[in-house]
Design a protein around this motif. Sequence first.
Motif, PDB file in Angstrom:
ATOM      1  N   SER A 117      44.114  39.456  35.369  1.00  0.00           N
ATOM      2  CA  SER A 117      44.078  38.009  35.588  1.00  0.00           C
ATOM      3  C   SER A 117      44.954  37.554  36.757  1.00  0.00           C
ATOM      4  O   SER A 117      44.976  36.370  37.095  1.00  0.00           O
ATOM      5  N   ALA A 118      45.670  38.482  37.377  1.00  0.00           N
ATOM      6  CA  ALA A 118      46.589  38.107  38.460  1.00  0.00           C
ATOM      7  C   ALA A 118      45.888  38.185  39.808  1.00  0.00           C
ATOM      8  O   ALA A 118      44.953  38.967  40.003  1.00  0.00           O
ATOM      9  N   PRO A 119      46.329  37.365  40.769  1.00  0.00           N
ATOM     10  CA  PRO A 119      45.755  37.437  42.116  1.00  0.00           C
ATOM     11  C   PRO A 119      46.022  38.800  42.742  1.00  0.00           C
ATOM     12  O   PRO A 119      47.079  39.400  42.524  1.00  0.00           O
ATOM     13  N   GLY A 120      45.063  39.282  43.497  1.00  0.00           N
ATOM     14  CA  GLY A 120      45.246  40.551  44.181  1.00  0.00           C
ATOM     15  C   GLY A 120      44.908  41.768  43.358  1.00  0.00           C
ATOM     16  O   GLY A 120      45.237  42.898  43.737  1.00  0.00           O
ATOM     17  N   ALA A 121      44.233  41.574  42.218  1.00  0.00           N
ATOM     18  CA  ALA A 121      43.850  42.712  41.394  1.00  0.00           C
ATOM     19  C   ALA A 121      42.917  43.624  42.181  1.00  0.00           C
ATOM     20  O   ALA A 121      42.005  43.164  42.866  1.00  0.00           O
ATOM     21  N   GLY A 122      43.168  44.936  42.080  1.00  0.00           N
ATOM     22  CA  GLY A 122      42.372  45.899  42.832  1.00  0.00           C
ATOM     23  C   GLY A 122      42.124  47.158  42.031  1.00  0.00           C
ATOM     24  O   GLY A 122      41.876  47.105  40.824  1.00  0.00           O
ATOM     25  N   ALA A 123      42.232  48.309  42.703  1.00  0.00           N
ATOM     26  CA  ALA A 123      41.839  49.588  42.103  1.00  0.00           C
ATOM     27  C   ALA A 123      42.629  49.918  40.847  1.00  0.00           C
ATOM     28  O   ALA A 123      42.053  50.383  39.848  1.00  0.00           O
ATOM     29  N   TYR A 124      43.943  49.691  40.851  1.00  0.00           N
ATOM     30  CA  TYR A 124      44.736  50.073  39.680  1.00  0.00           C
ATOM     31  C   TYR A 124      44.504  49.120  38.515  1.00  0.00           C
ATOM     32  O   TYR A 124      44.509  49.542  37.351  1.00  0.00           O
ATOM     33  N   ALA A 125      44.276  47.848  38.809  1.00  0.00           N
ATOM     34  CA  ALA A 125      43.947  46.895  37.747  1.00  0.00           C
ATOM     35  C   ALA A 125      42.621  47.280  37.088  1.00  0.00           C
ATOM     36  O   ALA A 125      42.473  47.192  35.858  1.00  0.00           O
ATOM     37  N   ALA A 139      50.850  46.541  40.804  1.00  0.00           N
ATOM     38  CA  ALA A 139      52.013  47.191  40.189  1.00  0.00           C
ATOM     39  C   ALA A 139      51.881  47.157  38.669  1.00  0.00           C
ATOM     40  O   ALA A 139      52.166  48.148  37.987  1.00  0.00           O
ATOM     41  N   ALA A 140      51.427  46.023  38.123  1.00  0.00           N
ATOM     42  CA  ALA A 140      51.194  45.925  36.681  1.00  0.00           C
ATOM     43  C   ALA A 140      50.044  46.833  36.263  1.00  0.00           C
ATOM     44  O   ALA A 140      50.098  47.494  35.212  1.00  0.00           O
ATOM     45  N   GLY A 141      48.992  46.883  37.095  1.00  0.00           N
ATOM     46  CA  GLY A 141      47.842  47.726  36.778  1.00  0.00           C
ATOM     47  C   GLY A 141      48.192  49.198  36.748  1.00  0.00           C
ATOM     48  O   GLY A 141      47.766  49.936  35.854  1.00  0.00           O
TER      49      GLY A 141
END
Length: 434
Positions: A302-310, A250-252
């Motif tokens: 740096s957050a857990p669960g970073a994926g495509a949008y990050a 969501a942040a990404g």
Amino acid sequence: MSASPETAAGTVVRSALESMGAEGRARVLASVARRFSDLDLAEEMVQEAMVQALRTWGRDGVPEVPEAWLITAAKRRGIDTLRRDQARARLIPRLGALQERDPGSGSVADPADEVLSRDFSPVPDERLGLFFACAHPVLKPEERIALTLRFLAGLSTAEVAHGLLVPVPTMQQRLVRAKRRIRALGISFDVPSRELLPERLAAVQRVVYLLFAEGFARSGGQAHVRDDLTEEAIRLAKVLHQLMPGSAEAAGLLGLLLLTQARRPARTDEAGRPIPLAEQDRSRWDGQLIAEGLALAERAASAPGAGAYAIQAAIAAVHAEAADVESTDWSQIAVLYRMLESYEPNPVVRLGRAVAWGRARGMQEGLAQLEDLVGDPALERFRPFHIARALTLEEAGDFAAAGAAYRRALELPGNEAESEFLSLALLGVQNAQK
């Protein structure tokens, strides 16, 4: 000669209906579909309600809340239709609950005065809540995204097809199958409870991302950009981030959209034609959006669960931090695209990696990577691929091949401002050959 009262009233009514826009019509359709679990029926009833509005509003005046009027009118017509239509007999059991809320079925004297009951929603935004409702797990992932973009986000079938890289006939068939599945399974368009939101988040984020993409570079029409779409996508991304503050994705997504939107002041010339990234005046980029986007991109990485949008936010951050194209860390971008490909192994990601690789390792290596993508069915229909290839070939000095790529891009659908840019670019390479 002044207009007759009937003509003047009709003009006011049509203006009121048009002022609702695609977003308002999508809200009406979603509300009706939620009651009947049948998009075909909902579309039919909304159209009939709008025809009824042309007659009734012209006589009685435009109601205070036009959307509420249309929802109520469409709902009542839907109930009457289901009573008469034996082919939809399986929906008859739902009539009891509907009639309890709406015992009257005659003419709609003033539905705008009715207070439409709303269940408590865990999503603090009505439109985003409907996006979550449409992302039902029984539907296939591509169906959820297509349905939401088409019926709730208000994009045309052609725009949805462009965003999902499929031919328009394929998208039409996909939408028909999805509507049939909804009707057959009696899927309701209820907003899910809070604990069920994470399992639907990916589909909703994809919708917001594609809504922004269509506004960022339109797949048709006259203008190159639609600021109303990009601004709405950013607004929805902000709500998602507030709803799920611990989500890296969501942040990404929000960081990506803000960093991309920061380029908006420099992306088009005075005539509205697009300006390539390499030629943009970066002093015009929005510094506040860049600062907000960079902070979000760092948090997402740096957050857990970073994926495509990050990862995409990180790519946008590298661009935002560079003074110009030459000083951009293209090697880092190429690595990030390779990481992104493990999450989204699609041709558009491979296109981005090829361009970055060429900038990092030399134009000839980039061209070799681009040539490897020639013949991909999705990219063959994708105008940005041919534009990227044309720009790269032109920079490499192969004006004949660049001209062929520009001509191919002009053969494909796209917005008129972009077509004008391509025509001028084609003329430029033709002159360079002389």
